[in-house]
Design a protein around this motif. Sequence first.
Motif, PDB file in Angstrom:
ATOM      1  N   ASN A 193      12.970   3.850   6.465  1.00  0.00           N
ATOM      2  CA  ASN A 193      12.226   4.870   7.217  1.00  0.00           C
ATOM      3  C   ASN A 193      10.778   4.493   7.459  1.00  0.00           C
ATOM      4  OD1 ASN A 193      14.430   6.545   7.537  1.00  0.00           O
ATOM      5  ND2 ASN A 193      14.134   7.455   5.501  1.00  0.00           N
ATOM      6  N   GLU A 194      10.212   3.772   6.471  1.00  0.00           N
ATOM      7  CA  GLU A 194       8.791   3.476   6.548  1.00  0.00           C
ATOM      8  C   GLU A 194       8.553   2.121   5.888  1.00  0.00           C
ATOM      9  OE1 GLU A 194       4.984   6.388   5.766  1.00  0.00           O
ATOM     10  OE2 GLU A 194       6.499   6.217   4.234  1.00  0.00           O
ATOM     11  N   ILE A 195       7.735   1.293   6.495  1.00  0.00           N
ATOM     12  CA  ILE A 195       7.467  -0.022   5.891  1.00  0.00           C
ATOM     13  C   ILE A 195       5.999  -0.380   6.139  1.00  0.00           C
ATOM     14  CG2 ILE A 195       8.246  -1.312   7.954  1.00  0.00           C
ATOM     15  CD1 ILE A 195       9.495  -3.365   6.001  1.00  0.00           C
ATOM     16  N   SER A 196       5.379  -1.074   5.175  1.00  0.00           N
ATOM     17  CA  SER A 196       3.958  -1.404   5.310  1.00  0.00           C
ATOM     18  C   SER A 196       3.779  -2.596   6.248  1.00  0.00           C
ATOM     19  CB  SER A 196       3.362  -1.737   3.946  1.00  0.00           C
ATOM     20  OG  SER A 196       3.932  -2.938   3.465  1.00  0.00           O
ATOM     21  N   TYR A 197       2.587  -2.713   6.800  1.00  0.00           N
ATOM     22  CA  TYR A 197       2.287  -3.863   7.660  1.00  0.00           C
ATOM     23  C   TYR A 197       2.573  -5.178   6.931  1.00  0.00           C
ATOM     24  CZ  TYR A 197      -0.371  -0.764  10.795  1.00  0.00           C
ATOM     25  OH  TYR A 197      -0.754   0.219  11.667  1.00  0.00           O
ATOM     26  N   HIS A 223      -4.966  -1.307  13.343  1.00  0.00           N
ATOM     27  CA  HIS A 223      -4.473  -0.012  12.824  1.00  0.00           C
ATOM     28  C   HIS A 223      -3.624   0.739  13.847  1.00  0.00           C
ATOM     29  CE1 HIS A 223      -7.329  -0.811   9.651  1.00  0.00           C
ATOM     30  NE2 HIS A 223      -8.244  -0.996  10.588  1.00  0.00           N
ATOM     31  N   VAL A 224      -2.697   0.041  14.478  1.00  0.00           N
ATOM     32  CA  VAL A 224      -1.792   0.697  15.425  1.00  0.00           C
ATOM     33  C   VAL A 224      -0.507   1.078  14.675  1.00  0.00           C
ATOM     34  CG1 VAL A 224      -0.459   0.436  17.555  1.00  0.00           C
ATOM     35  CG2 VAL A 224      -2.684  -0.714  17.323  1.00  0.00           C
ATOM     36  N   GLU A 243      -0.054   0.671   4.127  1.00  0.00           N
ATOM     37  CA  GLU A 243       0.575   1.043   2.860  1.00  0.00           C
ATOM     38  C   GLU A 243      -0.105   2.308   2.321  1.00  0.00           C
ATOM     39  OE1 GLU A 243       1.095  -2.406   0.352  1.00  0.00           O
ATOM     40  OE2 GLU A 243       1.067  -1.119  -1.423  1.00  0.00           O
ATOM     41  N   ASN A 244       0.667   3.270   1.853  1.00  0.00           N
ATOM     42  CA  ASN A 244       0.042   4.454   1.262  1.00  0.00           C
ATOM     43  C   ASN A 244       0.802   4.871   0.002  1.00  0.00           C
ATOM     44  OD1 ASN A 244       2.286   6.239   1.942  1.00  0.00           O
ATOM     45  ND2 ASN A 244       1.586   6.055   4.051  1.00  0.00           N
ATOM     46  N   GLU A 245       0.217   5.811  -0.728  1.00  0.00           N
ATOM     47  CA  GLU A 245       0.802   6.163  -2.034  1.00  0.00           C
ATOM     48  C   GLU A 245       2.226   6.719  -1.943  1.00  0.00           C
ATOM     49  OE1 GLU A 245      -2.868   8.025  -2.800  1.00  0.00           O
ATOM     50  OE2 GLU A 245      -3.253   5.874  -2.683  1.00  0.00           O
ATOM     51  N   GLU A 246       2.467   7.454  -0.856  1.00  0.00           N
ATOM     52  CA  GLU A 246       3.801   8.065  -0.755  1.00  0.00           C
ATOM     53  C   GLU A 246       4.890   7.040  -0.442  1.00  0.00           C
ATOM     54  OE1 GLU A 246       2.289  11.115   1.948  1.00  0.00           O
ATOM     55  OE2 GLU A 246       0.954  10.871   0.246  1.00  0.00           O
ATOM     56  N   MET A 247       4.456   5.893   0.058  1.00  0.00           N
ATOM     57  CA  MET A 247       5.442   4.899   0.472  1.00  0.00           C
ATOM     58  C   MET A 247       6.163   4.368  -0.754  1.00  0.00           C
ATOM     59  SD  MET A 247       4.391   1.979   3.161  1.00  0.00           S
ATOM     60  CE  MET A 247       3.982   2.689   4.741  1.00  0.00           C
ATOM     61  N   GLU A 248       7.454   4.297  -0.642  1.00  0.00           N
ATOM     62  CA  GLU A 248       8.237   3.808  -1.771  1.00  0.00           C
ATOM     63  C   GLU A 248       7.965   2.311  -1.951  1.00  0.00           C
ATOM     64  OE1 GLU A 248      12.853   3.329  -3.045  1.00  0.00           O
ATOM     65  OE2 GLU A 248      12.373   4.188  -1.119  1.00  0.00           O
TER      66      GLU A 248
END
Length: 402
Positions: A193-197, A223-224, A243-248
Motif C-alpha cells: 500500500n505504501e513504500i518509501s522513496y 518531494h513528489v 518514510e514516516n513513522e506510520e509506515m510499516e
Amino acid sequence: MALIVQKFGGTSVGDVDRIKAVADHVARTKKHGNDVVVVVSAMGKTTDELIHLANEVSHSLPGRELDMLLTSGERISMSLLSMALADLGISAVSFTGSQAGIITDTDHTRAKILEIHPDRLLQAIREGSVPVVAGFQGMSTTKDITTLGRGGSDTTAVALAAALKADICEIYTDVSGVFTADPRVVSAAHRINEISYDEMLELAASGGRVLALRSVEFAKNHHVSLHVRSSFTWEPGTWVREENEEMEQAVVSAISHDVSEVKVTITGVPDRPGIAARIFREIADVGVNVDMIVQNTSTEGLTDISFTVPKVDMASTIRVSNEVAREIGARDVYADPDIARVSLVGAGMKTNPGVTAKMFETLANEGINIEMISTSAIRISCVVREDAIERAVQTLHEAFEL
Ligand code: ADP
Ligand code: ASP
Ligand code: MG
C-alpha cells in the motif's frame, strides 16, 4: 481543486479501446474540478518495434537519429488521446517534450533533464485545457531531440509534477501498484500500500521496472508523492512517499529481479594500485554504468575482476575492456550474458541481522549457486544463472513470507 499529473504507460494506451478508456478517466478527473496534465507513453510495443526497425537498416545506430525515430511513438499516442478527449467535450492540447519545455543534456538515448520551462503547459491549464505531453523525450541544449532512456515517460511525469508543483503524480500501468515481487513471476505477490522513496529506489535500481529509476530519484529529490495504480481496474494502488513513522518497516518489503545485465570478466589482471581505477575510469568515460564488482584474491600478483553492466552496453564495454587489458597486460576478456540478479529490499534490514544468511540458505536449499553478491543498507543482491532466476524469486518470496 487539485493539479494532478496522470501518466499512462504503453499498455494503458495500447489500442483504440484503451485510449478511449483513458480519455474517459481523464475527462472524469477534469469534470470533478481538477486541473489535469497528462503524460503518455508510446502505444503497446511501439518503441520495441521502432528499435527493431532501426536495427534492420543500421549497425551504427546514430543516437540523434534513433532518438528522432523513437520519439515518434509518443507523438502518436499524445495526438490520438487529445482527439479522443475532444470527442468527450474536453479541450486537450498535445505537446512534444520539446514544446513542453523539457530541456535535457546532449546524451542521446539516455538524456538527463536539466530544466523545464512549462510556460505553454501553464497557459493551456489557465485556458481550461488539458495538456497531453509526449513522455520519454525532450530537447537538448543544442536543440536536438533526445530520449530519456527506456521507461522514461515515468521521469517526464514526475519531472513535470515537480516543475508544475502538482498535488499528485499518478502513474497508471497494467498492474494495480508496486507488488512484493513481479506479479508475472510470482502469482502470490501482493500489492504494497505504501513504500518509501529509498526502498522504491532500490527496487527500481535492481530490476523492478514498474517505475523508472530516474523518476524515483526525481520524486525523492523534489518531494513528489507518487500513486502507482491500474488503468484497467482504476482501484487505489501504491503510494510512494517519504518514510514516516506510520509506515510499516518490513524486514523484507519486496523481491526484485533483473535479467538485463551481462557479466564481464577480465582475467590475469596485474594486482597493483591504480589498475582497477584505470579499468573503471575507461568504462565510465564511455557512459557505461557498472553495477556489481568482484575481484578474486590474487595469485602470483595476478587477479581476475568480474563486473556487471547493462546488456545494451555489452559491445562498448568489451571493446574498452579489451583496449585496457592490452595496455595493462591482462590476459583475457570475456562476457557471460546468461546471468540474472535477484535482490531483497527492505528498510527493516538495517536493524535485523540474519537476512543475508537466510537468503543464502534459501538459495542453497534450492540448489541455486550464487556467483556474485552486493549489498546496501537496505538491499542484498545475488547474481545467479539466468535459467534459475524465476525459481530464485519464487522460493525467496515464500521463505520470507511476503
Ligand atoms: P508501463 O508501460 O505502464 O510503464 P511497465 O511494463 O514499464 O509498464 O511496468 C509495469 C510492469 O512492471 C508490470 O507489468 C510488471 O510485470 C512489472 N514489475 C516488475 N516488478 C514489479 C513489482 N515489484 N510490482 C509491480 N510490477 C512489477
Ligand atoms: N516508450 C518508452 C519505452 O518503451 C518510454 C516509456 O514507455 O516510458 O521505453
Ligand atoms: Mg514503464
